[in-house]
Write an enzyme that holds these catalytic residues in place. Structure first.
Site, PDB file in Angstrom:
ATOM      1  N   HIS A  97       0.831  -1.204   0.000  1.00 56.19           N
ATOM      2  CA  HIS A  97       0.000   0.000   0.000  1.00 56.19           C
ATOM      3  C   HIS A  97       0.865   1.252   0.000  1.00 56.19           C
ATOM      4  O   HIS A  97       2.096   1.205   0.094  1.00 56.19           O
ATOM      5  CB  HIS A  97      -0.990  -0.008   1.172  1.00 56.19           C
ATOM      6  CG  HIS A  97      -0.415   0.430   2.488  1.00 56.19           C
ATOM      7  ND1 HIS A  97      -1.186   0.836   3.547  1.00 56.19           N
ATOM      8  CD2 HIS A  97       0.872   0.522   2.906  1.00 56.19           C
ATOM      9  CE1 HIS A  97      -0.397   1.157   4.558  1.00 56.19           C
ATOM     10  NE2 HIS A  97       0.849   0.976   4.216  1.00 56.19           N
TER      11      HIS A  97
ATOM     12  N   CYS B 206       4.940   5.389   5.208  1.00 61.31           N
ATOM     13  CA  CYS B 206       3.810   4.819   4.467  1.00 61.31           C
ATOM     14  C   CYS B 206       3.407   5.702   3.286  1.00 61.31           C
ATOM     15  O   CYS B 206       2.614   5.286   2.440  1.00 61.31           O
ATOM     16  CB  CYS B 206       2.619   4.565   5.396  1.00 61.31           C
ATOM     17  SG  CYS B 206       2.766   3.013   6.315  1.00 61.31           S
TER      18      CYS B 206
ATOM     19  N   HIS C 121       4.910  -0.147  -0.557  1.00 59.93           N
ATOM     20  CA  HIS C 121       5.721  -1.016   0.301  1.00 59.93           C
ATOM     21  C   HIS C 121       4.764  -2.048   0.875  1.00 59.93           C
ATOM     22  O   HIS C 121       3.546  -1.858   0.864  1.00 59.93           O
ATOM     23  CB  HIS C 121       6.375  -0.208   1.435  1.00 59.93           C
ATOM     24  CG  HIS C 121       5.375   0.516   2.251  1.00 59.93           C
ATOM     25  ND1 HIS C 121       4.878   1.737   1.891  1.00 59.93           N
ATOM     26  CD2 HIS C 121       4.721   0.157   3.383  1.00 59.93           C
ATOM     27  CE1 HIS C 121       3.972   2.116   2.772  1.00 59.93           C
ATOM     28  NE2 HIS C 121       3.842   1.181   3.683  1.00 59.93           N
TER      29      HIS C 121
ATOM     30  N   HIS D 285       3.260  -4.855   3.840  1.00 61.37           N
ATOM     31  CA  HIS D 285       3.091  -5.156   5.264  1.00 61.37           C
ATOM     32  C   HIS D 285       2.686  -6.619   5.409  1.00 61.37           C
ATOM     33  O   HIS D 285       2.007  -7.171   4.543  1.00 61.37           O
ATOM     34  CB  HIS D 285       2.001  -4.294   5.894  1.00 61.37           C
ATOM     35  CG  HIS D 285       2.405  -2.871   6.093  1.00 61.37           C
ATOM     36  ND1 HIS D 285       3.288  -2.470   7.065  1.00 61.37           N
ATOM     37  CD2 HIS D 285       2.053  -1.741   5.434  1.00 61.37           C
ATOM     38  CE1 HIS D 285       3.460  -1.166   7.013  1.00 61.37           C
ATOM     39  NE2 HIS D 285       2.727  -0.678   6.023  1.00 61.37           N
TER      40      HIS D 285
ATOM     41  N   ASP E 236      -4.167 -11.297  -0.463  1.00 64.52           N
ATOM     42  CA  ASP E 236      -2.756 -11.683  -0.388  1.00 64.52           C
ATOM     43  C   ASP E 236      -1.973 -11.336  -1.654  1.00 64.52           C
ATOM     44  O   ASP E 236      -2.410 -11.632  -2.776  1.00 64.52           O
ATOM     45  CB  ASP E 236      -2.635 -13.184  -0.102  1.00 64.52           C
ATOM     46  CG  ASP E 236      -1.216 -13.567   0.302  1.00 64.52           C
ATOM     47  OD1 ASP E 236      -0.594 -12.809   1.073  1.00 64.52           O
ATOM     48  OD2 ASP E 236      -0.735 -14.619  -0.148  1.00 64.52           O
ATOM     49  N   HIS E 237      -0.811 -10.698  -1.446  1.00 63.07           N
ATOM     50  CA  HIS E 237       0.095 -10.290  -2.529  1.00 63.07           C
ATOM     51  C   HIS E 237      -0.565  -9.365  -3.543  1.00 63.07           C
ATOM     52  O   HIS E 237      -0.253  -9.392  -4.733  1.00 63.07           O
ATOM     53  CB  HIS E 237       0.722 -11.522  -3.206  1.00 63.07           C
ATOM     54  CG  HIS E 237       1.811 -12.129  -2.381  1.00 63.07           C
ATOM     55  ND1 HIS E 237       1.556 -12.789  -1.202  1.00 63.07           N
ATOM     56  CD2 HIS E 237       3.150 -12.134  -2.531  1.00 63.07           C
ATOM     57  CE1 HIS E 237       2.699 -13.192  -0.674  1.00 63.07           C
ATOM     58  NE2 HIS E 237       3.685 -12.796  -1.452  1.00 63.07           N
TER      59      HIS E 237
ATOM     60  N   GLU F 253      -0.859  -4.241  11.402  1.00 63.28           N
ATOM     61  CA  GLU F 253      -0.031  -3.926  10.247  1.00 63.28           C
ATOM     62  C   GLU F 253       1.437  -4.098  10.619  1.00 63.28           C
ATOM     63  O   GLU F 253       2.285  -4.421   9.791  1.00 63.28           O
ATOM     64  CB  GLU F 253      -0.317  -2.472   9.838  1.00 63.28           C
ATOM     65  CG  GLU F 253       0.307  -2.017   8.567  1.00 63.28           C
ATOM     66  CD  GLU F 253       0.011  -0.549   8.305  1.00 63.28           C
ATOM     67  OE1 GLU F 253      -1.000  -0.268   7.633  1.00 63.28           O
ATOM     68  OE2 GLU F 253       0.762   0.316   8.788  1.00 63.28           O
TER      69      GLU F 253
HETATM   70 NI    NI Z   1       2.526   1.242   5.337  1.00 60.09          NI
END
Ligand code: NI
Length: 136
Positions: free
Chosen positions: A15, A34, A40, A42, A80-81, A125
């Site tokens: 995100h 972020c 990037h 999490h 996921d991913h 997160e």
């Molecule tokens: Ni983040």
């Protein structure tokens, strides 16, 4: 007698937290790393709490295999991913924060879990930050 059972889940997703109408400086001040422009990832950890009455015949509140399969299909495989900003209508107009993602996950589970249950979702997160929904 009411009781809760909890099942954990896990997924990885990318995100970026960025409000387009703000300057880059303001985004970095509010969202820190972020806000980085190239996204990037999490490692999201999930706890789904299901609350209700124990079935007197089975001795169970909910079949944990059923709950596991629901979380796998409707949450883990869904997110996921993936890139939360680019691939989800849910985050088109709202930032994919832990808070907003927690609510989206709750709403998805709510549509598939029997309405006789109360449901609560806890999402982290990072190992030290959690969101929980709903709250009283
Ligand atoms: Ni983040």
């Amino acid at each position: 007698m009411r009781i809760a059972v909890i099942r954990k889940g896990h997924f990885n997703a990318a995100h970026q937290l960025y409000v387009p109408s703000w300057t880059r400086e303001k985004n970095e001040r509010i969202f820190g790393k972020c806000a980085n422009p190239n996204f990037h990832g999490h490692n999201y950890e999930l706890e789904v709490t299901v609350i209700g009455e124990i079935d007197p015949v089975t001795g169970m509140l909910i079949n944990l295999k059923t709950l596991k399969d629901i979380i796998t299909e409707h949450i883990e495989e869904y997110f996921d991913h993936k890139n939360l900003n680019l691939e989800f209508e849910e985050f088109k107009d709202s930032p994919p924060t832990t808070e907003n993602l927690c609510i989206v996950i709750y709403n998805r589970l709510r549509t598939v879990l029997d309405e006789k249950y109360d449901v609560k979702v806890r999402l982290s997160e990072t190992p030290r930050n959690f969101a929980e929904y709903p709250v009283n």
